[in-house]
Scaffold this active site. Sequence first.
Site, short mmCIF file in Angstrom:
data_model
loop_
_atom_site.label_atom_id
_atom_site.label_comp_id
_atom_site.label_asym_id
_atom_site.label_seq_id
_atom_site.Cartn_x
_atom_site.Cartn_y
_atom_site.Cartn_z
N CYS A 1 -7.82 6.33 -8.29
CA CYS A 1 -7.49 6.94 -7.00
C CYS A 1 -7.00 8.36 -7.20
O CYS A 1 -6.60 8.76 -8.30
CB CYS A 1 -6.53 6.08 -6.21
N CYS B 1 0.86 -1.19 0.00
CA CYS B 1 0.00 0.00 0.00
C CYS B 1 0.90 1.25 0.00
O CYS B 1 1.19 1.83 1.05
CB CYS B 1 -0.90 -0.05 1.24
C1 LIG Z 1 -3.50 5.33 5.10
C2 LIG Z 1 -4.30 4.78 3.97
C3 LIG Z 1 -4.76 5.63 2.97
C4 LIG Z 1 -5.50 5.14 1.91
N1 LIG Z 1 -5.95 5.98 0.95
C5 LIG Z 1 -6.75 5.53 -0.03
C6 LIG Z 1 -7.28 6.42 -1.01
O1 LIG Z 1 -6.97 7.60 -1.00
N2 LIG Z 1 -8.12 5.93 -1.95
C7 LIG Z 1 -8.47 4.60 -1.96
O2 LIG Z 1 -9.27 4.20 -2.83
N3 LIG Z 1 -7.98 3.72 -1.05
C8 LIG Z 1 -7.14 4.15 -0.10
N4 LIG Z 1 -6.64 3.28 0.82
C9 LIG Z 1 -7.01 1.87 0.73
C10 LIG Z 1 -8.36 1.60 1.40
O3 LIG Z 1 -8.37 2.12 2.69
C11 LIG Z 1 -8.59 0.10 1.41
O4 LIG Z 1 -8.68 -0.33 0.08
C12 LIG Z 1 -9.87 -0.27 2.12
O5 LIG Z 1 -9.85 0.13 3.46
C13 LIG Z 1 -10.08 -1.77 2.03
O6 LIG Z 1 -11.28 -2.09 2.64
P1 LIG Z 1 -11.56 -3.56 3.22
O7 LIG Z 1 -12.98 -3.54 3.64
O8 LIG Z 1 -11.11 -4.58 2.25
O9 LIG Z 1 -10.56 -3.71 4.45
P2 LIG Z 1 -10.29 -2.82 5.72
O10 LIG Z 1 -10.59 -1.40 5.47
O11 LIG Z 1 -8.94 -3.19 6.20
O12 LIG Z 1 -11.34 -3.32 6.79
C14 LIG Z 1 -11.33 -4.60 7.37
C15 LIG Z 1 -12.46 -4.67 8.37
O13 LIG Z 1 -12.52 -5.98 8.92
C16 LIG Z 1 -12.51 -5.90 10.34
N5 LIG Z 1 -11.90 -7.16 10.82
C17 LIG Z 1 -10.63 -7.59 10.59
N6 LIG Z 1 -10.45 -8.79 11.15
C18 LIG Z 1 -11.62 -9.13 11.74
C19 LIG Z 1 -12.06 -10.27 12.48
N7 LIG Z 1 -11.25 -11.30 12.74
N8 LIG Z 1 -13.33 -10.28 12.95
C20 LIG Z 1 -14.16 -9.25 12.70
N9 LIG Z 1 -13.80 -8.15 12.01
C21 LIG Z 1 -12.55 -8.11 11.53
C22 LIG Z 1 -11.73 -4.63 10.63
O14 LIG Z 1 -11.98 -4.11 11.92
C23 LIG Z 1 -12.28 -3.71 9.55
O15 LIG Z 1 -13.54 -3.21 9.90
C24 LIG Z 1 -5.84 3.74 1.86
C25 LIG Z 1 -5.35 2.88 2.86
C26 LIG Z 1 -4.59 3.39 3.89
C27 LIG Z 1 -4.10 2.44 4.97
#
Ligand SMILES: Cc1cc2nc3c(=O)[nH]c(=O)nc-3n(C[C@H](O)[C@H](O)[C@H](O)COP(=O)(O)OP(=O)(O)OC[C@H]3O[C@@H](n4cnc5c(N)ncnc54)[C@H](O)[C@@H]3O)c2cc1C
Length: 396
Positions: free
Chosen positions: A342, A158
């Site tokens: 993005c 990332c």
């Molecule tokens: C600092 C930063 C900046 C970013 N900027 C951008 C941007 O500008 N534009 C963009 O498009 N993307 C950006 N991203 C990427 C984006 O944040 C991710 O693509 C997105 O958060 C992915 O979503 P997700 O639901 O797959 O996972 P996550 O957001 O990681 O969420 C995972 C979820 O699962 C939960 N979870 C995990 N394990 C368990 C478990 N065992 N039991 C129950 N719950 C659990 C967590 O608490 C969380 O709620 C950025 C990422 C970061 C870190």
Amino acid sequence: MKIQVIGGSFGGLTAAFELKRHLGKKHEISLVCDQDHFVFIPSLPWLCMGWVKEKDLVLDLKKILESKGIKFIHSEAKNIDPEKRIVSTSDGELAYDYLVIATGAALNFDAVPGLNPKDGFTYSIFMLEYAVEANKAWERFLKDPGPVVIGAPQGASCFGPAYELAFMIDTELRRRKMRHSVPITFVTSEPYLSHMGIGGVGKSRRAIEDSFQERDIKSITNAEIKEITKEEIRLKDGIILKHEFSMIVPPFRGVDAIINSPGLGNPKGFVPADEFYRHPKYPEIFTVGVAMALAPPESTPVPTGVPKTGFMTEHMAKIAAKNIVASIKGEGLETHSLDVFCVLDEGNKATFMYASPTLPPRNKVFLREMKLAHYFKKLFERYFLWKMRYGLTRFP
Ligand SMILES: Cc1cc2nc3c(=O)[nH]c(=O)nc-3n(C[C@H](O)[C@H](O)[C@H](O)COP(=O)(O)OP(=O)(O)OC[C@H]3O[C@@H](n4cnc5c(N)ncnc54)[C@H](O)[C@@H]3O)c2cc1C
């Protein structure tokens, strides 16, 4: 039918709202999450800089889900038994007919000695609580500045937030007329600037190299970080970088719930999926977002991974939800081109990046730096949080 979603972020929330929208009251949808709130992660670099407040980036999961008739379970999934179709949580077992895994990734701070922000040597913007601490450190730094190091070590995937933070720090220091007293170094495992784990986006390499030169940000590519100490970031090839403030991206690995579920994930704990986001062996299990396994397009001299953005994750979740609905109704499944869109914010301007598909060779690429894009990103944050507050995932 019982549909269980794990994870309350971009992937899980979108999937749950879309399933509810398509299925109404006929089927039971519940979402289990170890956190009780949603965080708009893309704004964490802003939080580090003090440009936005913590309270403005979070939503109460119980409130927003239950107002739409989706059950919220605040609990940690411990493992999944795909044969029995049961998710074991810290508060008991949840049976399912269909399962959506949207657990994101675990932050592998053990990958480099001294990388864990808890050691106090370096800061992180990869979780809300870490970004809050990074902001406090930044405020202290402004009173007693020194060298800044921003980067991403071997195995990171990332990269975007690291670039954003380097640019934002430069912007803020110029505003304060302090830039002359702060050397900034960007150190990355990428083979060239803005490779981003996806072979770059169009002419992004030249664009970022030019921006770094204009802003006097030094860069080291193909870098492997050996160790981080209070004063130094030591690279494997012997280079030593002094740092007063640093943010180094943690590599990702799969969450424990997947690692502890034999037969479900790959050795790194990411979940394989076909073009419909279904598990190859268990078609009632769907995976979206960062939790999904995606192979890099090319091997790089120093290992890098493929990023999955919020935009991609939302799109995956919508298609996965449609495919669960189609499976229940016995209809055909849908797939789509996995594109990346993005906005790379620099604090005073930003770059729109679009690539279709995400991995090269591609059909379409768009890259443009614009002042307005910086304000677009802020507006998008407000829009996205409004949309999620009311479960309006039908909107783009
Ligand atoms: C600092 C930063 C900046 C970013 N900027 C951008 C941007 O500008 N534009 C963009 O498009 N993307 C950006 N991203 C990427 C984006 O944040 C991710 O693509 C997105 O958060 C992915 O979503 P997700 O639901 O797959 O996972 P996550 O957001 O990681 O969420 C995972 C979820 O699962 C939960 N979870 C995990 N394990 C368990 C478990 N065992 N039991 C129950 N719950 C659990 C967590 O608490 C969380 O709620 C950025 C990422 C970061 C870190």
